[in-house]
Design a protein around this motif. Structure first.
Motif, short mmCIF file in Angstrom:
data_model
loop_
_atom_site.label_atom_id
_atom_site.label_comp_id
_atom_site.label_asym_id
_atom_site.label_seq_id
_atom_site.Cartn_x
_atom_site.Cartn_y
_atom_site.Cartn_z
N ILE A 90 0.84 -1.20 0.00
CA ILE A 90 0.00 0.00 0.00
C ILE A 90 0.88 1.25 0.00
CG2 ILE A 90 -1.63 1.36 1.37
CD1 ILE A 90 -2.91 -1.34 2.21
N THR A 91 1.93 1.24 0.79
CA THR A 91 2.82 2.41 0.86
C THR A 91 3.51 2.66 -0.48
OG1 THR A 91 3.19 2.00 3.22
CG2 THR A 91 4.78 3.42 2.08
N ILE A 92 4.12 1.64 -1.05
CA ILE A 92 4.86 1.82 -2.31
C ILE A 92 3.91 2.16 -3.45
CG2 ILE A 92 6.27 0.63 -4.04
CD1 ILE A 92 7.63 -0.81 -1.66
N SER A 93 2.81 1.43 -3.55
CA SER A 93 1.84 1.70 -4.61
C SER A 93 1.25 3.10 -4.46
CB SER A 93 0.72 0.65 -4.54
OG SER A 93 -0.32 0.97 -5.43
N GLY A 94 0.89 3.48 -3.25
CA GLY A 94 0.32 4.80 -3.01
C GLY A 94 1.29 5.92 -3.32
N LEU A 95 2.54 5.73 -2.92
CA LEU A 95 3.56 6.75 -3.25
C LEU A 95 3.76 6.85 -4.76
CD1 LEU A 95 6.23 6.19 -0.46
CD2 LEU A 95 4.78 8.22 -0.79
N GLY A 96 3.74 5.71 -5.44
CA GLY A 96 3.87 5.72 -6.90
C GLY A 96 2.73 6.48 -7.56
N VAL A 97 1.52 6.25 -7.08
CA VAL A 97 0.35 6.99 -7.60
C VAL A 97 0.50 8.48 -7.30
CG1 VAL A 97 -2.12 7.39 -7.20
CG2 VAL A 97 -1.27 5.06 -7.52
N LEU A 99 3.13 10.22 -6.88
CA LEU A 99 4.21 10.83 -7.67
C LEU A 99 3.90 10.92 -9.16
CD1 LEU A 99 7.31 9.17 -5.99
CD2 LEU A 99 6.77 11.62 -6.02
N THR A 100 3.12 9.99 -9.71
CA THR A 100 3.01 9.89 -11.17
C THR A 100 1.64 10.19 -11.75
OG1 THR A 100 2.53 7.51 -11.11
CG2 THR A 100 4.86 8.17 -11.25
N SER A 101 0.61 10.31 -10.93
CA SER A 101 -0.73 10.56 -11.48
C SER A 101 -0.82 11.94 -12.11
CB SER A 101 -1.79 10.44 -10.38
OG SER A 101 -1.95 9.10 -10.00
N ALA A 102 -1.79 12.07 -13.00
CA ALA A 102 -2.01 13.34 -13.70
C ALA A 102 -2.48 14.42 -12.73
CB ALA A 102 -3.05 13.14 -14.80
N PRO A 103 -2.02 15.65 -12.91
CA PRO A 103 -2.49 16.74 -12.05
C PRO A 103 -4.01 16.86 -12.10
CG PRO A 103 -0.69 17.46 -13.47
CD PRO A 103 -1.08 16.09 -13.93
N GLY A 104 -4.60 17.12 -10.95
CA GLY A 104 -6.05 17.29 -10.86
C GLY A 104 -6.83 16.00 -10.80
N SER A 105 -6.15 14.86 -10.80
CA SER A 105 -6.84 13.57 -10.76
C SER A 105 -6.99 13.10 -9.32
CB SER A 105 -6.08 12.53 -11.58
OG SER A 105 -4.83 12.24 -10.98
N ILE A 106 -7.87 12.15 -9.12
CA ILE A 106 -8.03 11.47 -7.84
C ILE A 106 -7.97 9.98 -8.13
CG2 ILE A 106 -9.54 11.02 -5.88
CD1 ILE A 106 -10.80 13.78 -6.34
N TRP A 149 -1.81 -6.83 -18.21
CA TRP A 149 -2.22 -5.84 -19.21
C TRP A 149 -2.81 -4.62 -18.53
CZ3 TRP A 149 0.00 -6.36 -23.57
CH2 TRP A 149 0.27 -7.62 -24.08
N GLY A 150 -3.29 -4.76 -17.29
CA GLY A 150 -3.89 -3.64 -16.56
C GLY A 150 -2.91 -2.57 -16.16
N VAL A 151 -1.62 -2.86 -16.23
CA VAL A 151 -0.63 -1.83 -15.86
C VAL A 151 -0.27 -0.95 -17.05
CG1 VAL A 151 0.33 -3.21 -13.98
CG2 VAL A 151 1.40 -3.30 -16.23
N LEU A 152 -0.83 -1.25 -18.20
CA LEU A 152 -0.57 -0.42 -19.39
C LEU A 152 -1.63 0.68 -19.49
CD1 LEU A 152 0.25 -3.27 -21.92
CD2 LEU A 152 1.85 -1.85 -20.64
N PRO A 153 -1.21 1.89 -19.84
CA PRO A 153 -2.17 3.00 -19.94
C PRO A 153 -3.00 2.90 -21.22
CG PRO A 153 0.05 3.75 -20.48
CD PRO A 153 0.17 2.31 -20.05
N THR A 154 -4.05 2.07 -21.17
CA THR A 154 -4.84 1.81 -22.38
C THR A 154 -6.21 2.47 -22.38
OG1 THR A 154 -5.68 -0.22 -21.38
CG2 THR A 154 -3.74 -0.41 -22.80
N ALA A 155 -6.76 2.82 -21.22
CA ALA A 155 -8.11 3.39 -21.16
C ALA A 155 -8.07 4.76 -20.51
CB ALA A 155 -9.04 2.46 -20.39
N SER A 156 -8.71 5.70 -21.13
CA SER A 156 -8.78 7.05 -20.57
C SER A 156 -9.65 7.03 -19.32
CB SER A 156 -9.33 7.98 -21.65
OG SER A 156 -10.33 8.80 -21.20
N GLY A 157 -9.22 7.77 -18.30
CA GLY A 157 -9.96 7.84 -17.05
C GLY A 157 -9.69 6.68 -16.11
N VAL A 158 -8.85 5.73 -16.52
CA VAL A 158 -8.49 4.60 -15.68
C VAL A 158 -7.02 4.71 -15.32
CG1 VAL A 158 -8.32 2.09 -15.53
CG2 VAL A 158 -10.24 3.13 -16.76
N SER A 159 -6.73 4.69 -14.03
CA SER A 159 -5.36 4.85 -13.58
C SER A 159 -4.56 3.58 -13.85
CB SER A 159 -5.35 5.13 -12.07
OG SER A 159 -4.06 5.01 -11.55
#
Length: 163
Positions: A90-97, A99-106, A149-159
Motif C-alpha cells: 500500500i505504501t509503495i503503490s500509493g507513493l507511486g500513484v 508521484l506519477t498521477s495526472a495533475p487534478g486527478s483522484i 495488461w492492466g498496468v498499461l495505460p490503455t483506457a482514458s480515465g483509468v489509472s
C-alpha cells in the motif's frame, strides 16, 4: 480477507455506488475526500484509506475476486507477515500513484494491492526456495497473468499507476 472485501463493499455503498467528484462540492463522497491527489503533501495521509475506496461497483467487482484469492494465498504464511507485506505494498503503490498521477486527478482502489500481492505470490517461492510456494506462483501466473495488461495505460480515465 472476507472482512477486508466486505469493508470495501460497505464503503462503496456509503458512497452511493457510483460516486462523482466535483470541486468545491460540500459533502464529497469518501472516495473523493480520501482518494490520492498527486503531489500535494497533505494528500500523503490518503495513501492508506484510498486502498479501500472505489469509484463504483464495477471498479470494486474488478478488484474483489483477485484480492480475495491473492490475499488468502499470501496470508497462508501467517497473518503478521501478510499484514507487513500489505503495508509495504500500500505504501509503495500509493507513493507511486502520488508521484506519477495526472495533475487534478483522484486515484483510489485496491488495484495496487492486487498487483502487489500478485507479484509477491510470483516471487515468494523462488526467494524462499519452497516447492509449494513456487507451484502457487506458477498457478497464479497461469490463471491471472493476463492482469498484467492492466498496468498499461490503455483506457482514458483509468489509472494505470495504481496497477
Amino acid at each position: 480477507m472476507l472482512g477486508w472485501v466486505a469493508l470495501m463493499w460497505v464503503l462503496t455503498a456509503i458512497d452511493g455506488g457510483t460516486p462523482r467528484c466535483f470541486p468545491g462540492m460540500a459533502d464529497q463522497p469518501l472516495v473523493c475526500e480520501y482518494g490520492i491527489e498527486p503531489r500535494d503533501p497533505g494528500e500523503l495521509r490518503d495513501i492508506f484509506p484510498a486502498a479501500f475506496l472505489h469509484f463504483g461497483y464495477d471498479h470494486l467487482i474488478a478488484n474483489s475476486v483477485p484480492l480475495l484469492v491473492f490475499g488468502f494465498l499470501a496470508a497462508l504464511r501467517g497473518i503478521g507477515r501478510f499484514l507487513g507485506v500489505c503495508l509495504i505494498i500500500i505504501t509503495i503503490s500509493g507513493l507511486g500513484v502520488w508521484l506519477t498521477s495526472a495533475p487534478g486527478s483522484i486515484t483510489a482502489g485496491a488495484s495496487g494491492v492486487v498487483f502487489g500481492l500478485f507479484g509477491y505470490l510470483l516471487v515468494r517461492g523462488f526467494v524462499e526456495r519452497n516447492a509449494l510456494d513456487i507451484t502457487i506462483g506458477i498457478v497464479v501466473f497461469l490463471l491471472y497473468g493476463s492482469i498484467l495488461w492492466g498496468v498499461l495505460p490503455t483506457a482514458s480515465g483509468v489509472s494505470w499507476q495504481g496497477g
